[in-house]
Design a protein around this motif. Structure first.
Motif, short mmCIF file in Angstrom:
data_model
loop_
_atom_site.label_atom_id
_atom_site.label_comp_id
_atom_site.label_asym_id
_atom_site.label_seq_id
_atom_site.Cartn_x
_atom_site.Cartn_y
_atom_site.Cartn_z
N HIS A 111 104.97 22.28 60.96
CA HIS A 111 104.09 22.92 59.98
C HIS A 111 104.80 23.05 58.62
CE1 HIS A 111 101.11 26.45 59.06
NE2 HIS A 111 100.97 25.45 58.24
N HIS A 115 103.84 21.08 54.72
CA HIS A 115 103.74 21.67 53.39
C HIS A 115 104.63 20.96 52.37
CE1 HIS A 115 101.19 25.40 53.81
NE2 HIS A 115 101.22 24.91 55.05
N HIS A 123 97.48 17.89 55.02
CA HIS A 123 97.33 19.28 55.46
C HIS A 123 96.45 20.09 54.50
CE1 HIS A 123 98.34 22.71 57.89
NE2 HIS A 123 99.01 23.33 56.94
N HIS A 127 93.74 23.56 54.25
CA HIS A 127 93.95 24.74 53.40
C HIS A 127 92.90 24.90 52.31
CE1 HIS A 127 97.75 26.80 54.43
NE2 HIS A 127 98.02 25.67 55.08
N HIS A 207 99.01 33.19 55.13
CA HIS A 207 99.39 31.78 54.98
C HIS A 207 98.31 30.96 54.25
CE1 HIS A 207 101.31 27.97 55.86
NE2 HIS A 207 100.16 27.52 56.34
ZN LIG Z 1 99.65 25.38 56.53
#
Ligand SMILES: [Zn+2]
Length: 293
Positions: A111, A115, A123, A127, A207
């Motif tokens: 993970h 980012h 990813h 988000h 997050h």
């Molecule tokens: Zn994430």
């Protein structure tokens, strides 16, 4: 034994027991976030859910026909060649605990890699969701699923994790993904002790914040231990102050399934709103934080 099989006995067994278990978890999460919502929705479910489901269909196919058979095949190779833990002869409880910790650390570190700029292209599809609920936990680009094969399959292979343990952890991984994306308001007296050792809905909400340093925290999937060890755990943000999403993608109308599927080839956007401002909040936050007791 074939290296890559979508119909191996282990996977068929996984389908039989994990599918109903995960369906029950999804129903429980859906009921929880409908009856006891945590954050105020900014968009109707009728707008977001068809899109998130649309993105999740190819992703689910990629998971079941790509990632899972690859991870099983790779760990079976390691078992046959007696790599890593397969060679050490540790007592069963110690071995099992080691394998589960390895798998959860692999999930955390993967993970964090998502980012980093290259994988962030994939990813960010996850988000850019403007609210966070159960359906966000399904909204992953199929490319992210397939890109994870070398890391999420390769590291367990080299360290000798057993394929059966990997699949059992995978079910826990999926259940926890549904849980921590849910918009369910757990009582703070319940969530605070829970957040001390696992990633909870409020922790994962932080997050998904539009504030960049908050997005760079709480990367764990099951345990919060790895965030604690790497100093990426952040629990002191009151949930009602969290704005979900990315500042460069505020337009709900633009988030069609088609756009979300081609988003990885679009240029990376700076972490700013259209007017050039950077989302932030006074720091440190008030002592009345919900989870950092
Ligand atoms: Zn994430």
């Amino acid at each position: 034994m074939r290296f890559f099989s979508v119909n191996s006995p282990l996977l068929k067994q996984f389908d039989r027991w994990a599918t109903p278990v995960l369906a029950v978890v999804a129903v429980a999460v859906f009921v929880g976030e409908t009856v006891w919502p945590l954050r105020r929705r900014t968009r109707p479910r009728t707008e977001r859910w068809p899109r998130n489901v649309g993105v999740s269909v190819p992703s689910l196919v990629g998971l079941r026909l790509g990632l899972l058979p690859a991870m099983v095949g790779l760990t079976q190779v390691a078992a046959r060649r007696r790599w890593g833990l397969n060679r050490l002869g540790w007592p069963e409880p110690v071995r099992l605990l080691s394998e589960l910790l390895i798998l959860d650390y692999v999930a955390y570190s993967w993970h964090r890699l998502l980012h980093a700029p290259l994988l962030w292209r994939l990813h960010r599809v996850h988000h850019t969701d403007l609210d966070m609920d159960l359906s966000t936990g399904w909204r992953f680009h199929v490319g992210e699923m397939l890109a994870s094969i070398p890391y999420r399959g390769g590291v367990p292979m080299l360290l000798g994790v057993r394929p059966g343990v990997l699949l059992a952890y995978e079910a826990v991984f999926e259940a926890c993904t549904a849980f921590h994306h849910s918009n369910t308001r757990l009582p703070v007296v319940v969530e605070r002790p829970l957040a001390a050792w696992m990633i909870t809905p409020r922790a994962h909400g932080i997050h998904h914040s539009v504030v960049h340093r908050e997005t760079q925290s709480n990367f764990g999937v099951v345990l919060s231990l790895w965030d604690r060890l790497h100093r990426t755990l952040r629990l002191n943000v009151p949930q009602q102050q969290v704005e979900i999403g990315m500042p460069a993608y505020p337009d709900a109308a633009a988030q069609t399934v088609r756009h979300l599927l081609v988003m990885p080839i679009e240029p990376l956007q700076p972490w700013t709103r259209f007017d050039g401002t950077v989302p932030d909040r006074p720091w440190p936050t008030t002592p009345l934080d919900e989870l950092a007791g």
